[in-house]
Motif scaffolding. Sequence first.
Motif, PDB file in Angstrom:
ATOM      1  N   LEU A   1      -4.754 -13.084  -9.336  1.00  0.00           N
ATOM      2  CA  LEU A   1      -5.537 -12.138  -8.552  1.00  0.00           C
ATOM      3  C   LEU A   1      -6.984 -12.097  -9.053  1.00  0.00           C
ATOM      4  N   ASP A   2      -7.153 -12.120 -10.378  1.00  0.00           N
ATOM      5  CA  ASP A   2      -8.509 -12.170 -10.938  1.00  0.00           C
ATOM      6  C   ASP A   2      -9.254 -13.393 -10.414  1.00  0.00           C
ATOM      7  N   HIS A   3      -8.557 -14.531 -10.350  1.00  0.00           N
ATOM      8  CA  HIS A   3      -9.177 -15.775  -9.885  1.00  0.00           C
ATOM      9  C   HIS A   3      -9.608 -15.677  -8.423  1.00  0.00           C
ATOM     10  N   TYR A   4      -8.691 -15.232  -7.566  1.00  0.00           N
ATOM     11  CA  TYR A   4      -9.013 -15.171  -6.138  1.00  0.00           C
ATOM     12  C   TYR A   4     -10.024 -14.066  -5.835  1.00  0.00           C
ATOM     13  N   ALA A   5      -9.973 -12.980  -6.591  1.00  0.00           N
ATOM     14  CA  ALA A   5     -10.964 -11.918  -6.419  1.00  0.00           C
ATOM     15  C   ALA A   5     -12.349 -12.415  -6.797  1.00  0.00           C
ATOM     16  N   ALA A   6     -12.442 -13.202  -7.876  1.00  0.00           N
ATOM     17  CA  ALA A   6     -13.739 -13.765  -8.274  1.00  0.00           C
ATOM     18  C   ALA A   6     -14.280 -14.685  -7.187  1.00  0.00           C
ATOM     19  N   MET A   7     -13.382 -15.446  -6.560  1.00  0.00           N
ATOM     20  CA  MET A   7     -13.809 -16.310  -5.446  1.00  0.00           C
ATOM     21  C   MET A   7     -14.339 -15.474  -4.281  1.00  0.00           C
ATOM     22  N   ALA A   8     -13.763 -14.271  -4.102  1.00  0.00           N
ATOM     23  CA  ALA A   8     -14.187 -13.390  -3.008  1.00  0.00           C
ATOM     24  C   ALA A   8     -15.385 -12.520  -3.406  1.00  0.00           C
ATOM     25  N   GLY A   9     -15.820 -12.608  -4.664  1.00  0.00           N
ATOM     26  CA  GLY A   9     -17.036 -11.928  -5.074  1.00  0.00           C
ATOM     27  C   GLY A   9     -16.856 -10.545  -5.648  1.00  0.00           C
ATOM     28  N   PHE A  10     -15.647 -10.214  -6.134  1.00  0.00           N
ATOM     29  CA  PHE A  10     -15.496  -8.896  -6.749  1.00  0.00           C
ATOM     30  C   PHE A  10     -14.594  -8.997  -7.975  1.00  0.00           C
ATOM     31  N   GLU A  11     -14.609  -7.964  -8.793  1.00  0.00           N
ATOM     32  CA  GLU A  11     -13.815  -7.915 -10.006  1.00  0.00           C
ATOM     33  C   GLU A  11     -12.673  -6.920  -9.816  1.00  0.00           C
ATOM     34  N   VAL A  12     -11.483  -7.316 -10.228  1.00  0.00           N
ATOM     35  CA  VAL A  12     -10.295  -6.481 -10.054  1.00  0.00           C
ATOM     36  C   VAL A  12     -10.341  -5.292 -11.011  1.00  0.00           C
TER      37      VAL A  12
ATOM     38  N   PHE B   1       0.837  -1.193   0.000  1.00  0.00           N
ATOM     39  CA  PHE B   1       0.000   0.000   0.000  1.00  0.00           C
ATOM     40  C   PHE B   1       0.880   1.254   0.000  1.00  0.00           C
ATOM     41  N   PRO B   2       0.352   2.358  -0.480  1.00  0.00           N
ATOM     42  CA  PRO B   2       1.061   3.619  -0.264  1.00  0.00           C
ATOM     43  C   PRO B   2       0.943   4.028   1.203  1.00  0.00           C
ATOM     44  N   ASP B   3       1.964   4.663   1.721  1.00  0.00           N
ATOM     45  CA  ASP B   3       1.938   5.136   3.110  1.00  0.00           C
ATOM     46  C   ASP B   3       0.724   6.041   3.316  1.00  0.00           C
ATOM     47  N   GLY B   4       0.007   5.807   4.423  1.00  0.00           N
ATOM     48  CA  GLY B   4      -1.173   6.613   4.709  1.00  0.00           C
ATOM     49  C   GLY B   4      -2.468   6.003   4.229  1.00  0.00           C
ATOM     50  N   HIS B   5      -2.421   4.871   3.568  1.00  0.00           N
ATOM     51  CA  HIS B   5      -3.641   4.189   3.127  1.00  0.00           C
ATOM     52  C   HIS B   5      -4.457   3.776   4.356  1.00  0.00           C
ATOM     53  N   PRO B   6      -5.797   3.822   4.280  1.00  0.00           N
ATOM     54  CA  PRO B   6      -6.624   3.480   5.441  1.00  0.00           C
ATOM     55  C   PRO B   6      -6.371   2.085   6.007  1.00  0.00           C
ATOM     56  N   LEU B   7      -5.927   1.132   5.188  1.00  0.00           N
ATOM     57  CA  LEU B   7      -5.684  -0.231   5.668  1.00  0.00           C
ATOM     58  C   LEU B   7      -4.232  -0.474   6.069  1.00  0.00           C
ATOM     59  N   ALA B   8      -3.404   0.549   6.018  1.00  0.00           N
ATOM     60  CA  ALA B   8      -1.964   0.378   6.206  1.00  0.00           C
ATOM     61  C   ALA B   8      -1.575  -0.010   7.621  1.00  0.00           C
ATOM     62  N   GLY B   9      -2.465   0.068   8.576  1.00  0.00           N
ATOM     63  CA  GLY B   9      -2.122  -0.294   9.947  1.00  0.00           C
ATOM     64  C   GLY B   9      -2.344  -1.749  10.269  1.00  0.00           C
ATOM     65  N   ARG B  10      -2.840  -2.531   9.317  1.00  0.00           N
ATOM     66  CA  ARG B  10      -3.145  -3.938   9.573  1.00  0.00           C
ATOM     67  C   ARG B  10      -1.873  -4.781   9.631  1.00  0.00           C
ATOM     68  N   SER B  11      -1.928  -5.900  10.373  1.00  0.00           N
ATOM     69  CA  SER B  11      -0.793  -6.829  10.411  1.00  0.00           C
ATOM     70  C   SER B  11      -0.920  -7.905   9.345  1.00  0.00           C
ATOM     71  N   SER B  12      -2.143  -8.168   8.887  1.00  0.00           N
ATOM     72  CA  SER B  12      -2.378  -9.114   7.794  1.00  0.00           C
ATOM     73  C   SER B  12      -3.697  -8.735   7.137  1.00  0.00           C
ATOM     74  N   ILE B  13      -3.940  -9.294   5.974  1.00  0.00           N
ATOM     75  CA  ILE B  13      -5.140  -8.903   5.237  1.00  0.00           C
ATOM     76  C   ILE B  13      -5.535 -10.020   4.282  1.00  0.00           C
ATOM     77  N   THR B  14      -6.812 -10.085   3.920  1.00  0.00           N
ATOM     78  CA  THR B  14      -7.299 -11.077   2.961  1.00  0.00           C
ATOM     79  C   THR B  14      -7.697 -10.387   1.668  1.00  0.00           C
ATOM     80  N   ILE B  15      -7.775 -11.157   0.619  1.00  0.00           N
ATOM     81  CA  ILE B  15      -8.191 -10.626  -0.681  1.00  0.00           C
ATOM     82  C   ILE B  15      -9.585 -10.008  -0.583  1.00  0.00           C
ATOM     83  N   ALA B  16     -10.474 -10.657   0.170  1.00  0.00           N
ATOM     84  CA  ALA B  16     -11.865 -10.192   0.249  1.00  0.00           C
ATOM     85  C   ALA B  16     -11.970  -8.772   0.795  1.00  0.00           C
ATOM     86  N   GLU B  17     -10.993  -8.350   1.612  1.00  0.00           N
ATOM     87  CA  GLU B  17     -11.032  -7.010   2.199  1.00  0.00           C
ATOM     88  C   GLU B  17     -10.561  -5.922   1.235  1.00  0.00           C
TER      89      GLU B  17
END
Length: 301
Positions: A207-218, A174-190
């Motif tokens: 990424l297209d494959h895993y994003a489709a599994m999570a219900g969104f389009e990249v 992420f770029p510094d200052g991104h709203p999710l930048a404080g997380r210690s780990s993250i999933t594709i769905a987020e």
Amino acid sequence: MIDARRLQMLAEVARHGSFNRAAAELRLTPSAVSQQISTLERAVGTPVVRRSTRGVELTDAGRVLVETAESIAAELLCAQAEIERIAAARTARLTVATFTSGGQRLLPPALTRFTAEHPGADLTVIESEPEESLGLVRTGAADMALAYHYDGPPPMPPGLVWTPLVEDPMWIVFPDGHPLAGRSSITIAELAGERWVHGCLTVGDMLDHYAAMAGFEVRAACRGTDYQFAQSLVRAGVGISMIPEVALTADRSGLIAIRLTPPGPCRFVGIATPRRRSPNPLVTEVMRLLRDTVSALGVRA
């Protein structure tokens, strides 16, 4: 018994789709080639080609024989390269094929020690992606390949051995200052709704494959082929990126990298070498140095 010369003729017929064109390549008459293929069919007890006015095509048995012919040709090239190496034993030669990010982070420390210990060695490095580098090792154009495959070791061509080196997990940058930048780990769905910068076309497809599994389009902001370039664009605020750990830039200023948790891809890095009774001692040495490098860098082996 199957004659190797007839296998070569069959491979040429398959490549050209015609007795005439294969005969021209082999500097024989079409009837001579046809007779040799007929003799081959009698030896194996089944047709290997289908002849028609449109040309010649392989039967299932023919395809098996052509694959065998290609394997034999590759083994002969490897044998020739080995013979040349033995004949030139006074000058130690080593050719290493590597993918880009492995060549940037894993290979230099190993080769620094190698060149210090073997100052007279004739060392060549070829940058190539795994699908090409495995072929280079198989034909003897390279002595070893530092390669990778996603979600497991790659399928090995005949005559090659795969030695696992390191698991290379994926990180979200992420770029510094991104709203999710404080997380210690993250999933594709987020990460639905984010703009993405791809540093590799294969990663983009996964990424297209895993994003489709999570219900969104990249939504792709850039479909690049260089991880360092991708991270530069992330730093500029263009989007976020999925990067293998080995390819993370050393300069993280302006960037935040967060470990991706399953479900998601993982890159497996290893070494492809020829299957030989007497391994090249220089290859064995570089493999040892690469294992030392992985241990010193702290990436997970």
